[in-house]
Design an enzyme around this catalytic site. Sequence first.
Site, mmCIF file in Angstrom:
data_model
loop_
_atom_site.group_PDB
_atom_site.id
_atom_site.type_symbol
_atom_site.label_atom_id
_atom_site.label_comp_id
_atom_site.label_asym_id
_atom_site.label_seq_id
_atom_site.Cartn_x
_atom_site.Cartn_y
_atom_site.Cartn_z
ATOM 1 N N SER A 91 61.855 110.180 27.030
ATOM 2 C CA SER A 91 61.663 111.693 26.853
ATOM 3 C C SER A 91 61.215 112.288 28.109
ATOM 4 C CB SER A 91 60.829 112.237 25.645
ATOM 5 O OG SER A 91 59.552 111.735 25.745
ATOM 6 N N LYS B 65 54.823 118.749 21.473
ATOM 7 C CA LYS B 65 54.784 118.742 22.913
ATOM 8 C C LYS B 65 54.720 120.328 23.372
ATOM 9 C CE LYS B 65 57.866 114.714 23.450
ATOM 10 N NZ LYS B 65 58.818 113.869 23.835
#
Length: 822
Positions: free
Chosen positions: A666, A709
């Site tokens: 990611s 996040k």
Amino acid sequence: MATPDALTPDQLRRTIDPADFTFDTTADLDADTAIVGQDRAQEALEFGMAIDQPGFNVFALGPTGTGRRRMVRRMLDAEAERAPAPSDWCYVKNMDEERTPRALQLDAGAGAAFRDAMDDFIEAAQAALSAAFDSEEYQARRQMVEDEVRSEQEEALEDLQERARNEDIALIRTPNGFAFAPIRDGEVVSPDEFEALEDIDRDTVQEKIDAFEDELQQIMRKLPERQREAQQRLNDLNEEMAHHAIDPLIDELMEAYSHHDAIQAHIDALQDDIVENVGPLVQQHDQVSGRAALSDDSSGSTMPWMAMQGGPSWDRYRVNLLVHHDRDEGAPVVVCDNPTYANLVGRVEQQAQMGALVTDFSLIQPGALHEANGGYLIIEARKLLQQPYAWEGLKRVLNSQEIDIESPQQALGLIRTVSLDPEPIPLNVKLVLVGERWLYHLLCAYDPDMEELFKVMADFDDRMDFDDAHVQDYTELLATMAREADLPPLDRSGVARIMERSLRIAQDQQKLSAQVDAIRDLLVEAGYRARKDGADQIAASHVQAARDAQTRRADRLRERIYESIERDTLYVDTDGAVVGQINGLSVLEQSGFAFGRPNRITARVRLGQGDIVDIERETALGGPLHAKGVLVLSGFLSGRYAPEHPLSMHASLVFEQSYGGIDGDSASSAELYALLSALAEVPIKQSLAVTGSVNQHGVVQPIGGVNEKIEGFFDICTRDGLTGEQGVLIPQSNVPHLMLRADVVEAVEAGTFHVYPIETIDEGIALLTGEPAGTRGDNGSYPAESINGRVEERLLTFARQRQRFGLNGKAERDEPASTSAS
């Protein structure tokens, strides 16, 4: 290429309007829903329960917390109520071979009646036998037999004595037996007087004595035979009296179980055993009841059982009821929470007696398979595999379709001690193993028996569609949870808030979470908060307070990391611009609590041979997925820039201040942005953070943990002070997964924070640098001042420099050594 617009507040979170519900509180709803959104698993379970063929057992697999076990139990309970109650099973002593107790099968509910009937028979038989052997008839007949033996012996001795007396010889009884001596004048001659006789007289007397002694020996030799005959007559008398006492009781049992051949055969053997061992049995009963036991008579004759201490007892005729069912209770549903080998197949216990371990059929104990036989058994797969030999033992039972009780040591041939070997019991059970997906697939891959024994896979989903049908079912599920936990009902706002939490757990605006255990825990704590506030309904405020408290209990590590960032112990910038440096985002999870953490990622470049060094991988801190993401960057650079020239750079990438393992791809887009910045020598805005993976064509791909996040970088920016410039770049494809916290949405609405959806690397690099990415023109080149143009020019420069160094090196190698020396 235009930079993408930031997402609007309504795109960041799906909100549920309480006014859309038609009820006031969940008390108005049907509170009998425990299964939601598991149609596939439910169909598989129904099939597995309906088919009656070997091997069609069920493995219920899925994530923990989806209510797998609860749903399985509920469905099996409903099915079991409609099924007939299975047979009762008991063990009785095998009169022919004590090591192999016999298993008897009876109709449901008949096992206890049979046990009680045998207990009543034993009590009645004890009384009848004691009465029979205490009766005057028995004593008289026994005395008659003993008297006959005694009289025959006495008559023979008296005849011998009389004939000896006529010959002036006396038969004398001494402590050592019988002896003969001469008589003179009616008196026994002493040894001295006998020795004083003349030789001819002494020899004549001695001859008479020797003849009478021979006759005495013949009489004494016949005595044991007469006693054996008498003993046999006594045995016959005992058997006759025993039959007379117990035959009526045996006939009653035979009549009561005339329909059961196995029980009748057992009663026949029991009758013979009682008759054969009637002596010790009567003696045991008399001793236990305090009555005087039979004793020796004056003749020295004794009954045969008088010396048999510790012989057969009445307990050998009792019944060990192994499994009992109520006729009207339906089939059993058993949950084995501790699936050890012995708890599954049963065991034979032992008792310490006189320093030794002994056992008998009454110490046979049932296992879960016995209790579930004829019904359903539920076992946690992980617990089963943690127990030694339990998995192999269970497979052996399922393959043989019978329950054979033996210890693991016996099954493995590790011991050879003599013990009981009970008759196996036929098995007819539907087994349901409950476990995680990885465990199921691991067993399928490494154990070939899985496909033969567990042919039905019930796969539990962790999400369900957010539609009208599931919303209705979900509200009824909440009503059921509240009722079962004795909680206040939820009002509309409380239901809406819990559903929003469910969407967040599912990480999808279109999916409700099937992690019902987490929802139940939240509901219970919300109920606690409501009662603490004195409210009679659970509202959204109580649900939010419960959620905040859950976070508070679990966020110590998050607070320590954020504090370290705030105090500049961990370096993360939220303003300014730096070349080759970017804020990447990762997710940390500890004990079920996940949170986002910003990470500084840096890139350095120089002339080289096309290597991109992943420092994390080189130090064994990077996982395979992270390494894959870095390798994709090389493919992207080689394919996009100066494809006709060799890639001639050396680059290094690192997660700064990372001291643990890193995996996942990611951060690959963030690493690519840092690399492009270093090549183009254009700074990246530190007010922005990035997440998303990238493919070799520069398309930004979706990732997991997008909400955590974003919130992680938001929290850091909030501590430093929101400037209105800060935000996060996420993949466009992750927008449907957004369920951000309310404070993040409020900041976006106020314009102090932003979330940007990115489809390509070009969009992202333009947003991060404020410079256009640039597209190739008709001449095949990128604009010189664009990011792509600068990157390509830098790579071309590296290629030319590498070529020049390579040519110079070749010239030097081709030049004569003497010339080089001059």
